[in-house]
Design an enzyme around this catalytic site. Structure first.
Site, PDB file in Angstrom:
ATOM      1  N   HIS A 235      -3.323  -2.118   0.510  1.00  0.00           N
ATOM      2  CA  HIS A 235      -4.002  -3.379   0.818  1.00  0.00           C
ATOM      3  C   HIS A 235      -3.674  -4.413  -0.248  1.00  0.00           C
ATOM      4  O   HIS A 235      -4.243  -5.500  -0.262  1.00  0.00           O
ATOM      5  CB  HIS A 235      -5.516  -3.161   0.914  1.00  0.00           C
ATOM      6  CG  HIS A 235      -5.928  -2.353   2.112  1.00  0.00           C
ATOM      7  ND1 HIS A 235      -5.742  -1.002   2.185  1.00  0.00           N
ATOM      8  CD2 HIS A 235      -6.490  -2.729   3.277  1.00  0.00           C
ATOM      9  CE1 HIS A 235      -6.196  -0.564   3.358  1.00  0.00           C
ATOM     10  NE2 HIS A 235      -6.653  -1.594   4.043  1.00  0.00           N
TER      11      HIS A 235
ATOM     12  N   LYS B 169      -1.465  -7.144  -1.656  1.00  0.00           N
ATOM     13  CA  LYS B 169      -0.458  -8.026  -1.028  1.00  0.00           C
ATOM     14  C   LYS B 169       0.863  -8.020  -1.796  1.00  0.00           C
ATOM     15  O   LYS B 169       1.936  -8.045  -1.203  1.00  0.00           O
ATOM     16  CB  LYS B 169      -0.989  -9.459  -0.966  1.00  0.00           C
ATOM     17  CG  LYS B 169      -2.090  -9.650   0.046  1.00  0.00           C
ATOM     18  CD  LYS B 169      -2.145 -11.128   0.500  1.00  0.00           C
ATOM     19  CE  LYS B 169      -3.194 -11.340   1.575  1.00  0.00           C
ATOM     20  NZ  LYS B 169      -4.565 -11.446   1.057  1.00  0.00           N
TER      21      LYS B 169
ATOM     22  N   LYS C  32      13.862  -8.730  -9.874  1.00  0.00           N
ATOM     23  CA  LYS C  32      12.885  -7.698 -10.282  1.00  0.00           C
ATOM     24  C   LYS C  32      13.243  -6.351  -9.631  1.00  0.00           C
ATOM     25  O   LYS C  32      13.243  -5.319 -10.298  1.00  0.00           O
ATOM     26  CB  LYS C  32      11.458  -8.129  -9.911  1.00  0.00           C
ATOM     27  CG  LYS C  32      10.418  -7.085 -10.267  1.00  0.00           C
ATOM     28  CD  LYS C  32       8.986  -7.510  -9.938  1.00  0.00           C
ATOM     29  CE  LYS C  32       8.041  -6.325 -10.117  1.00  0.00           C
ATOM     30  NZ  LYS C  32       6.678  -6.576  -9.641  1.00  0.00           N
TER      31      LYS C  32
ATOM     32  N   ASP D   1       1.289   4.269  -5.675  1.00  0.00           N
ATOM     33  CA  ASP D   1       0.273   4.163  -6.716  1.00  0.00           C
ATOM     34  C   ASP D   1       1.019   3.843  -7.998  1.00  0.00           C
ATOM     35  O   ASP D   1       2.021   4.483  -8.324  1.00  0.00           O
ATOM     36  CB  ASP D   1      -0.555   5.434  -6.875  1.00  0.00           C
ATOM     37  CG  ASP D   1      -1.853   5.100  -7.592  1.00  0.00           C
ATOM     38  OD1 ASP D   1      -2.682   4.373  -7.015  1.00  0.00           O
ATOM     39  OD2 ASP D   1      -2.028   5.518  -8.752  1.00  0.00           O
TER      40      ASP D   1
ATOM     41  N   HIS E 257      10.150  -0.389 -11.607  1.00  0.00           N
ATOM     42  CA  HIS E 257       9.601   0.950 -11.352  1.00  0.00           C
ATOM     43  C   HIS E 257       9.536   1.241  -9.850  1.00  0.00           C
ATOM     44  O   HIS E 257       9.919   2.295  -9.390  1.00  0.00           O
ATOM     45  CB  HIS E 257       8.208   1.041 -11.983  1.00  0.00           C
ATOM     46  CG  HIS E 257       7.311  -0.116 -11.630  1.00  0.00           C
ATOM     47  ND1 HIS E 257       7.734  -1.428 -11.733  1.00  0.00           N
ATOM     48  CD2 HIS E 257       6.053  -0.172 -11.120  1.00  0.00           C
ATOM     49  CE1 HIS E 257       6.761  -2.221 -11.313  1.00  0.00           C
ATOM     50  NE2 HIS E 257       5.738  -1.489 -10.947  1.00  0.00           N
TER      51      HIS E 257
HETATM   52  P1  IMP Z   1      -3.115   0.778  -7.507  1.00  0.00           P
HETATM   53  O1  IMP Z   1      -1.807   1.493  -7.411  1.00  0.00           O
HETATM   54  O2  IMP Z   1      -3.591   0.283  -6.202  1.00  0.00           O
HETATM   55  O3  IMP Z   1      -4.102   1.586  -8.278  1.00  0.00           O
HETATM   56  O4  IMP Z   1      -2.876  -0.563  -8.315  1.00  0.00           O
HETATM   57  C1  IMP Z   1      -1.860  -0.688  -9.236  1.00  0.00           C
HETATM   58  C2  IMP Z   1      -2.085  -1.869 -10.146  1.00  0.00           C
HETATM   59  O5  IMP Z   1      -1.080  -1.786 -11.168  1.00  0.00           O
HETATM   60  C3  IMP Z   1      -1.867  -3.204  -9.482  1.00  0.00           C
HETATM   61  O6  IMP Z   1      -3.054  -3.779  -9.022  1.00  0.00           O
HETATM   62  C4  IMP Z   1      -1.285  -4.041 -10.610  1.00  0.00           C
HETATM   63  O7  IMP Z   1      -2.314  -4.488 -11.410  1.00  0.00           O
HETATM   64  C5  IMP Z   1      -0.522  -3.038 -11.437  1.00  0.00           C
HETATM   65  N1  IMP Z   1       0.890  -3.062 -11.026  1.00  0.00           N
HETATM   66  C6  IMP Z   1       1.547  -2.096 -10.325  1.00  0.00           C
HETATM   67  N2  IMP Z   1       2.801  -2.472 -10.078  1.00  0.00           N
HETATM   68  C7  IMP Z   1       2.947  -3.689 -10.623  1.00  0.00           C
HETATM   69  C8  IMP Z   1       4.033  -4.593 -10.658  1.00  0.00           C
HETATM   70  O8  IMP Z   1       5.118  -4.385 -10.113  1.00  0.00           O
HETATM   71  N3  IMP Z   1       3.797  -5.735 -11.314  1.00  0.00           N
HETATM   72  C9  IMP Z   1       2.617  -6.030 -11.916  1.00  0.00           C
HETATM   73  N4  IMP Z   1       1.561  -5.235 -11.877  1.00  0.00           N
HETATM   74  C10 IMP Z   1       1.721  -4.070 -11.230  1.00  0.00           C
END
Ligand code: IMP
Length: 212
Positions: A16, A18, A185, A76, A197
């Protein structure tokens, strides 16, 4: 190791967020899937109760595959700062609070680095981790991890990207992720190695499940 191949057709992006959904759709673009996001299908957002990126990716992908009846790809990911013992890590989204305030989350990272006296570039190391999990409705899963390392910069630079992008400069590059166009990126095409990543995890996924 043998991986299950993903057949053409509908693929659910089980997120969810964006920023993530946009990036995953961009990475999937060349493969011609009928891509739909969990948000568009009104699927519930499962609680991330795992203690690893792998566990959380898997629970999101399996929930979306079972609820939709289609294969689902979840991500994740998180921002891991060496001087903070890997924090915010799997709690990266939570550091931004209910308002998803990443300016505050980045300030918080910087304040904690200052408290540790992490002022030289050598002490300001960190990176992003992404784990992608592809799940089928029968419960089968395949999991792929990608990582990128670099320097934590302050003040944040750039308005592109999302989350912690403006405070991260990947090794070998001058610009932060926040200053890069999406293609830069990702850094990836069918002929180039990936940079982010997420694109690195995606490259492993594509090789194993899409091109196998
Ligand atoms: P989750 O995987 O939903 O727990 O959220 C991962 C969180 O890590 C995101 O809300 C971002 O804050 C951070 N994050 C993950 N990938 C990126 C990225 O490519 N750029 C910047 N922040 C990231």
């Amino acid at each position: 190791m043998r991986y299950r191949t993903l057949d053409p057709g509908r693929l659910v992006v089980a997120s969810h967020n964006k920023g993530k959904v946009r990036e995953i759709i961009e990475l999937l673009e060349p493969y011609g899937f009928d891509v739909v996001s969990a948000g568009e299908l009104n699927l519930p957002e499962p609680e991330e109760t795992g203690t690893t990126f792998e566990a959380n990716a898997e629970l999101k992908a399996v929930a979306a595959a079972k609820a939709s009846g289609h294969p689902a790809l979840a991500d994740d990911s998180g921002f891991c700062v060496a001087a903070l013992d890997g924090a915010p890590g799997i709690y990266s989204a939570r550091w931004a609070g209910p308002d998803k305030d990443f300016a505050m989350a980045m300030r918080n990272v910087e304040e904690k680095l200052q408290e540790k006296g992490a002022v030289d570039p050598a002490a300001r190391r960190g990176g992003f981790v992404a784990v992608l999990c592809l799940a089928w409705p029968d419960g089968h899963t395949e999991v792929f991890r990608g990582e990128v390392e670099g320097e934590i910069v302050w003040p944040p630079r750039g308005e592109k990207g999302f989350g912690y992008d403006p405070m991260f400069r990947p090794d070998g590059h001058e610009r932060t992720f926040g200053e890069m166009e999406p293609e830069e990126k990702h850094g990836w095409s069918r002929t180039q190695p990936a940079l982010s990543h997420r694109a690195r995890a995606f490259q492993a996924f594509a090789k194993a499940c899409l091109e196998g």
